[in-house]
Write a protein that holds these residues in place. Structure first.
Motif, PDB file in Angstrom:
ATOM      1  N   LEU A  16       0.837  -1.202   0.000  1.00 42.14           N
ATOM      2  CA  LEU A  16       0.000   0.000   0.000  1.00 42.14           C
ATOM      3  C   LEU A  16       0.872   1.253   0.000  1.00 42.14           C
ATOM      4  CD1 LEU A  16      -2.672  -1.126   2.622  1.00 42.14           C
ATOM      5  CD2 LEU A  16      -2.910  -1.106   0.145  1.00 42.14           C
ATOM      6  N   VAL A  22      -0.745   5.536   3.605  1.00 38.86           N
ATOM      7  CA  VAL A  22      -1.629   4.547   4.223  1.00 38.86           C
ATOM      8  C   VAL A  22      -0.902   3.846   5.367  1.00 38.86           C
ATOM      9  CG1 VAL A  22      -2.948   2.421   3.857  1.00 38.86           C
ATOM     10  CG2 VAL A  22      -2.929   4.203   2.100  1.00 38.86           C
ATOM     11  N   TYR A  67      -1.974   3.808   9.229  1.00 34.81           N
ATOM     12  CA  TYR A  67      -2.127   2.529   9.931  1.00 34.81           C
ATOM     13  C   TYR A  67      -1.329   2.519  11.238  1.00 34.81           C
ATOM     14  CZ  TYR A  67      -1.741  -2.476  10.852  1.00 34.81           C
ATOM     15  OH  TYR A  67      -1.750  -3.717  11.444  1.00 34.81           O
ATOM     16  N   TYR A 118      -8.291   7.360   9.333  1.00 43.72           N
ATOM     17  CA  TYR A 118      -7.814   6.034   9.743  1.00 43.72           C
ATOM     18  C   TYR A 118      -8.324   5.630  11.130  1.00 43.72           C
ATOM     19  CZ  TYR A 118      -4.847   6.310   5.675  1.00 43.72           C
ATOM     20  OH  TYR A 118      -4.406   6.409   4.375  1.00 43.72           O
ATOM     21  N   TYR A 151     -10.311   2.358  11.364  1.00 42.07           N
ATOM     22  CA  TYR A 151      -9.656   1.041  11.340  1.00 42.07           C
ATOM     23  C   TYR A 151      -9.205   0.583  12.724  1.00 42.07           C
ATOM     24  CZ  TYR A 151      -9.516   2.043   6.350  1.00 42.07           C
ATOM     25  OH  TYR A 151      -9.867   2.332   5.064  1.00 42.07           O
ATOM     26  N   VAL A 166     -10.741  -5.913  -3.780  1.00 39.94           N
ATOM     27  CA  VAL A 166     -10.209  -4.580  -4.051  1.00 39.94           C
ATOM     28  C   VAL A 166      -9.102  -4.326  -3.031  1.00 39.94           C
ATOM     29  CG1 VAL A 166     -10.679  -2.110  -4.170  1.00 39.94           C
ATOM     30  CG2 VAL A 166     -12.423  -3.756  -4.928  1.00 39.94           C
ATOM     31  N   LEU A 167      -7.898  -4.057  -3.505  1.00 41.51           N
ATOM     32  CA  LEU A 167      -6.774  -3.862  -2.600  1.00 41.51           C
ATOM     33  C   LEU A 167      -6.945  -2.571  -1.809  1.00 41.51           C
ATOM     34  CD1 LEU A 167      -3.997  -4.669  -1.529  1.00 41.51           C
ATOM     35  CD2 LEU A 167      -2.975  -3.480  -3.473  1.00 41.51           C
ATOM     36  N   SER A 168      -6.997  -2.698  -0.477  1.00 42.23           N
ATOM     37  CA  SER A 168      -7.107  -1.541   0.409  1.00 42.23           C
ATOM     38  C   SER A 168      -6.680  -1.973   1.800  1.00 42.23           C
ATOM     39  CB  SER A 168      -8.545  -1.014   0.447  1.00 42.23           C
ATOM     40  OG  SER A 168      -9.402  -1.985   1.035  1.00 42.23           O
ATOM     41  N   LEU A 169      -6.488  -1.002   2.673  1.00 36.80           N
ATOM     42  CA  LEU A 169      -6.143  -1.324   4.061  1.00 36.80           C
ATOM     43  C   LEU A 169      -7.253  -2.142   4.710  1.00 36.80           C
ATOM     44  CD1 LEU A 169      -4.315  -1.055   6.529  1.00 36.80           C
ATOM     45  CD2 LEU A 169      -5.396   1.153   7.013  1.00 36.80           C
ATOM     46  N   GLN A 170      -8.495  -1.776   4.434  1.00 34.71           N
ATOM     47  CA  GLN A 170      -9.621  -2.496   5.028  1.00 34.71           C
ATOM     48  C   GLN A 170      -9.659  -3.950   4.568  1.00 34.71           C
ATOM     49  OE1 GLN A 170     -13.501  -0.914   4.163  1.00 34.71           O
ATOM     50  NE2 GLN A 170     -14.424  -1.899   5.928  1.00 34.71           N
ATOM     51  N   SER A 171      -9.442  -4.186   3.271  1.00 33.87           N
ATOM     52  CA  SER A 171      -9.509  -5.559   2.762  1.00 33.87           C
ATOM     53  C   SER A 171      -8.415  -6.430   3.364  1.00 33.87           C
ATOM     54  CB  SER A 171      -9.410  -5.558   1.229  1.00 33.87           C
ATOM     55  OG  SER A 171      -8.158  -5.047   0.799  1.00 33.87           O
TER      56      SER A 171
END
Length: 465
Positions: A264, A268, A272, A349, A352, A422-427
């Motif tokens: 990422l 990001v 995080y 953020y 998260y 879908v590539l993301s911090l959440q995924s």
């Protein structure tokens, strides 16, 4: 007179609380309080003192240098895997001669290894600094110090826990953050990166000196040493499963954090960092509990006593405190992110934090289960947890770049993933939660089946009687 009476009353109240709580929860409470006080000190250092005196590029250079010790200390940590358990076993059986022999041999091995590492660092130290792009050769001194301490610290920590020196552990946890604060204030303004590393080294040394003092007192109080060589098969049987688990964990654990920074964007990763700073709060109870839990469970098992009640209490308390902390943190943190601080600009953020907190709670439950099983010399869980660790590491690392596998995958499978992933911090965080939930479910199934078999076995025994 009144003052003495008040002190006496407070002392009696503390003794009653300790007797009511028992060793496990009394020392867990002390460790929890002490560690939280230390967290406040470390928060002040990390959020205000270090950013004020140490530029970000210098901090980025010194953090990898501190990890050199963790790398070089890994072999000795592996060699000492059975030491903590068998120090506790010998002490439980009142075989103090074997305790002394194992302590002396382990300390000697650690010191010899540390000397070897020191020689290697002095021979190849310039090359290490060059690879880290560090020009100040003085920095080599604290780096070498970290490496040597990393070689000695495992036996000190194992011995203190195994022999239930909980007061010394709590004292060390109380003193070390303040040592770090004092040396940061003294050294950081004038020395920069060198001062930062020196302050970190001073903190580590203070804890090591307390441990050495405690171990020396124990050694002098024991009688003649007695050979423990007859237990080598037991020690080997205990060590081998833990070796496999440790190697698998060394692959799995770094991947969970590394993939976020690697796959990422850097902003990001920075966001995080602040999510983990607050999201780790629900795991605080586990870190305090595990210090005390292992030796107490081990002692009860070796005496033939049931460990199930303490295990269930630990799980229930960790689950209750962890989930309550998670809800509180998830509600409060969005408001904290709006306050002035280094997290300004990363408000998005805050959502998260609950992901990170849930991971901390689930991992805490896993650690309690594994601590219980290790204390009782049961390693059946390794047959499924090691493959699951490796599968998780492979999936989490490869899935963000799964397009590279398109030529080798059936079109239907590729299209299914393409629609849903879908590539993301959440995924990535949801993927980590899912795998850790699978680990926990597998452990719960094992515990439930063993419990059912145990109850069935007891019923059959009563019928035969």
């Amino acid at each position: 007179m009144a003052k003495a009476s008040s002190i006496n009353a407070i002392s009696q109240f503390i003794q009653r609380c300790r007797a009511r709580l028992g060793d496990l929860w009394w020392y867990t409470l002390l460790a929890f309080i002490v560690h939280r006080l230390g967290e406040v000190v470390n928060l002040v250092i990390g959020l205000w003192i270090v950013p004020k005196y140490l530029p970000a590029d210098q901090l980025g250079a010194v953090l990898p240098l501190m990890s050199v010790g963790a790398f070089v200390g890994f072999p000795i940590a592996i060699a000492l895997l059975p030491v903590g358990k068998f120090l506790n076993v010998f002490a439980t059986n009142k075989e103090y001669g074997k305790v002394k022999a194992l302590l002396i041999d382990s300390c000697t091995l650690s010191i010899l290894f540390a000397i070897g590492i020191a020689i290697w660092l002095f021979v190849d130290g310039d090359a290490i600094l060059e690879r880290m792009h560090v020009t100040d050769r003085r920095i080599f001194i604290p780096v070498a110090g970290f490496a040597i301490i990393t070689c000695i610290d495992p036996i000190i920590q194992s011995a203190q826990r195994a022999l239930k020196c909980f007061n010394a552990i709590v004292l060390s946890g109380f003193i070390t953050p303040y040592v770090r604060l004092i040396f940061m204030l003294l050294l950081l303004p004038g020395l920069g990166a060198l001062g930062y590393l020196s302050a970190q080294l001073a903190m580590s040394l203070s804890g090591v000196f307390i441990g050495i003092f405690v171990i020396c007192r124990i050694l002098f109080s024991l009688g003649k040493r007695e050979s423990y060589i007859i237990h080598w098969r037991e020690m080997l049987a205990y060590s081998m499963p833990l070796l496999v688990l440790t190697l698998a964990a060394r692959v799995q654990m770094p991947v969970e954090t590394f993939v976020i920074r690697h796959r990422l964007p850097l902003d990001v990763s920075a966001g995080y960092y602040y999510s983990t700073m607050f999201g780790s709060i629900p795991g605080y109870m586990t870190s305090a509990l595990l210090i005390v839990l292992s030796p107490i469970l081990s002692e009860r098992f070796e005496k033939g006593q049931s460990t199930e009640k303490l295990f269930i209490q630990s799980i229930a308390m960790n689950l209750f405190v962890g989930l309550a902390s998670l809800v509180l943190v998830a509600l409060v943190v969005p408001y904290v992110f709006r306050l002035p601080g280094p997290w300004v600009g990363y408000e998005e953020y805050s959502k998260y934090v609950w992901h990170v907190g849930l991971i901390a709670v689930i991992k805490g439950l896993q650690n309690i289960f594994m601590t219980h099983e290790n204390a009782c010399r049961r390693f059946r869980y390794i047959w499924y947890i090691v493959p699951l660790y490796l599968i998780e590491a492979g999936v989490i690392y490869s899935l963000p770049a799964w397009h590279a596998f398109q030529p080798y995958l059936p079109y239907a499978l590729w299209n299914w993933i393409n629609v849903r992933w879908v590539l993301s911090l959440q995924s990535i965080l949801i993927l980590i939660i899912a795998f850790n939930a699978i680990f926990l479910i597998a452990m719960t199934v094992e515990w439930y089946l063993r419990r059912c078999l145990s109850v069935k076995g007891s019923a059959n025994y009563e019928i035969r009687k």
